[in-house]
Design a protein around this motif. Structure first.
Motif, PDB file in Angstrom:
ATOM      1  N   MET A 106       0.825  -1.209   0.000  1.00 47.91           N
ATOM      2  CA  MET A 106       0.000   0.000   0.000  1.00 47.91           C
ATOM      3  C   MET A 106       0.859   1.259   0.000  1.00 47.91           C
ATOM      4  O   MET A 106       0.566   2.229  -0.699  1.00 47.91           O
ATOM      5  N   ALA A 107       1.936   1.239   0.779  1.00 50.56           N
ATOM      6  CA  ALA A 107       2.844   2.387   0.814  1.00 50.56           C
ATOM      7  C   ALA A 107       3.514   2.592  -0.545  1.00 50.56           C
ATOM      8  O   ALA A 107       3.684   3.724  -1.004  1.00 50.56           O
ATOM      9  N   ILE A 108       3.888   1.490  -1.198  1.00 51.08           N
ATOM     10  CA  ILE A 108       4.498   1.586  -2.535  1.00 51.08           C
ATOM     11  C   ILE A 108       3.506   2.198  -3.521  1.00 51.08           C
ATOM     12  O   ILE A 108       3.872   3.042  -4.361  1.00 51.08           O
ATOM     13  N   ALA A 109       2.236   1.784  -3.428  1.00 53.95           N
ATOM     14  CA  ALA A 109       1.211   2.327  -4.325  1.00 53.95           C
ATOM     15  C   ALA A 109       1.052   3.831  -4.118  1.00 53.95           C
ATOM     16  O   ALA A 109       0.968   4.605  -5.089  1.00 53.95           O
ATOM     17  N   ILE A 110       0.998   4.264  -2.856  1.00 57.96           N
ATOM     18  CA  ILE A 110       0.877   5.697  -2.554  1.00 57.96           C
ATOM     19  C   ILE A 110       2.089   6.446  -3.074  1.00 57.96           C
ATOM     20  O   ILE A 110       1.973   7.500  -3.699  1.00 57.96           O
ATOM     21  N   ALA A 111       3.287   5.885  -2.842  1.00 57.80           N
ATOM     22  CA  ALA A 111       4.515   6.530  -3.301  1.00 57.80           C
ATOM     23  C   ALA A 111       4.551   6.639  -4.821  1.00 57.80           C
ATOM     24  O   ALA A 111       4.986   7.661  -5.368  1.00 57.80           O
ATOM     25  N   THR A 112       4.085   5.609  -5.520  1.00 56.20           N
ATOM     26  CA  THR A 112       4.084   5.624  -6.991  1.00 56.20           C
ATOM     27  C   THR A 112       3.202   6.744  -7.530  1.00 56.20           C
ATOM     28  O   THR A 112       3.619   7.510  -8.412  1.00 56.20           O
ATOM     29  N   VAL A 113       1.995   6.850  -6.985  1.00 61.35           N
ATOM     30  CA  VAL A 113       1.076   7.908  -7.422  1.00 61.35           C
ATOM     31  C   VAL A 113       1.673   9.277  -7.127  1.00 61.35           C
ATOM     32  O   VAL A 113       1.637  10.197  -7.965  1.00 61.35           O
ATOM     33  N   ASP A 114       2.246   9.433  -5.926  1.00 64.43           N
ATOM     34  CA  ASP A 114       2.808  10.727  -5.536  1.00 64.43           C
ATOM     35  C   ASP A 114       3.997  11.118  -6.412  1.00 64.43           C
ATOM     36  O   ASP A 114       4.128  12.277  -6.822  1.00 64.43           O
ATOM     37  N   LEU A 115       4.867  10.155  -6.703  1.00 65.98           N
ATOM     38  CA  LEU A 115       6.038  10.454  -7.528  1.00 65.98           C
ATOM     39  C   LEU A 115       5.629  10.855  -8.945  1.00 65.98           C
ATOM     40  O   LEU A 115       6.186  11.798  -9.526  1.00 65.98           O
ATOM     41  N   LEU A 116       4.649  10.153  -9.504  1.00 62.27           N
ATOM     42  CA  LEU A 116       4.162  10.522 -10.840  1.00 62.27           C
ATOM     43  C   LEU A 116       3.542  11.920 -10.829  1.00 62.27           C
ATOM     44  O   LEU A 116       3.744  12.707 -11.767  1.00 62.27           O
ATOM     45  N   ALA A 117       2.806  12.222  -9.773  1.00 64.75           N
ATOM     46  CA  ALA A 117       2.188  13.550  -9.663  1.00 64.75           C
ATOM     47  C   ALA A 117       3.243  14.636  -9.528  1.00 64.75           C
ATOM     48  O   ALA A 117       3.110  15.722 -10.112  1.00 64.75           O
ATOM     49  N   LEU A 118       4.302  14.361  -8.762  1.00 63.85           N
ATOM     50  CA  LEU A 118       5.381  15.337  -8.601  1.00 63.85           C
ATOM     51  C   LEU A 118       6.049  15.658  -9.936  1.00 63.85           C
ATOM     52  O   LEU A 118       6.331  16.816 -10.255  1.00 63.85           O
TER      53      LEU A 118
END
Length: 277
Positions: A106-118
């Motif tokens: 779940m943390a990896i999924a959140i990090a992936t979305v956040d990194l793409l958004a950044l």
């Protein structure tokens, strides 16, 4: 030395460190900081690195706007070349990804979305009325959720509410900041919310959003999750946040700073709620 200082300045180190602290707060509010300290620290460091990378790539794309709005930033003043800034961002993103991959799914999924958004924020979202503000707000709110997910907590409700409160207050602060930057944004052809609808209507929207944020803050007290300690801190935080939104009509620069202070006070209320119960 000037280049090194400029690279550090690009990352906005204090903001990045604060992001890491907020991630740790999320882990603590979720009840997992003491149980899984290594995962919490990895998540905090990943947040610091990702935030630094995001700030750097933002300056890379915003270098022409900054030449108008803030000519003392490292790229406009010549301390760092655009190419150096781009490579710095890539390295920091890679380090953040390595740390994030050590965490639960779940943390990896959140990090992936956040990194793409950044990465996509400045080129795709920043110039769209309100959309860029919502993206930044989502990133701010997800910081806490990332911390909770990193420690594998099953009790994410308090963290989710903290993330919602942080996201809504960040949305208001971003609208206020767009009012501050309206001159440079207009010259660059960006269609931020204040440019699209006008300064006063944009600030009205920000104030309404802030009222919504304050409205959700008592829920954890009302449902019995947190006790009086939480309420004693969240009430002054709410007053400061509402006051900041109203003051933005007079002085946007001061209002966005006091909004940030109110956000930290609200985060402290969640910590107090977890400590005292």
């Amino acid at each position: 030395m000037e280049t090194v200082r400029g690279v550090v300045e690009l990352t906005r180190p204090m903001n990045a460190i604060v992001g890491g602290i907020l991630t740790l707060i999320g882990a603590y509010v979720a009840g997992g900081l003491g149980v899984h300290p290594t995962a919490a620290i990895a998540a905090g460091l990943a947040t610091v690195l990702a935030a630094g990378a995001g700030n750097t790539i933002n300056d890379y794309f915003d270098r022409e706007i900054d030449a108008i709005n803030d000519p003392e930033r490292p790229i406009p003043r010549g301390a760092v070349t655009p190419r150096q800034a781009l490579w710095c961002s890539v390295i920091l993103f890679c380090l953040a990804i390595v740390l994030a991959l050590t965490l639960p799914l779940m943390a990896i999924a959140i990090a992936t979305v956040d990194l793409l958004a950044l990465v996509a924020y400045t080129k795709l979202f920043k110039g769209l009325p309100g959309v860029g503000n919502v993206v930044v707000a989502g990133l701010g709110g997800s910081t806490f959720l990332f911390g909770g997910a990193a420690v594998g907590s099953d009790t994410l409700a308090p963290v989710a509410l903290l993330g919602l409160l942080a996201g809504l207050t960040t949305l208001t602060r971003e609208i206020i900041k767009d009012v501050e930057d309206i001159k440079g944004d207009r010259e660059e052809g960006l269609h931020t919310l204040p440019i699209a609808v006008g300064v006063r209507p944009a600030l009205v929207i920000g104030t309404v959003v802030m009222i919504g944020a304050v409205g959700v803050s008592p829920l954890l007290y009302l449902d019995g999750t947190f006790g009086a300690a939480y309420l004693l801190l969240v009430i002054p935080a709410d007053c400061l946040l509402i006051g900041s939104a109203l003051y933005s009509f007079r002085d946007p620069a001061t209002a966005q700073l006091t909004t940030k202070l109110g956000m930290f006070l609200a985060a402290g209320a969640f910590v107090a709620g977890r400590v005292v119960g």
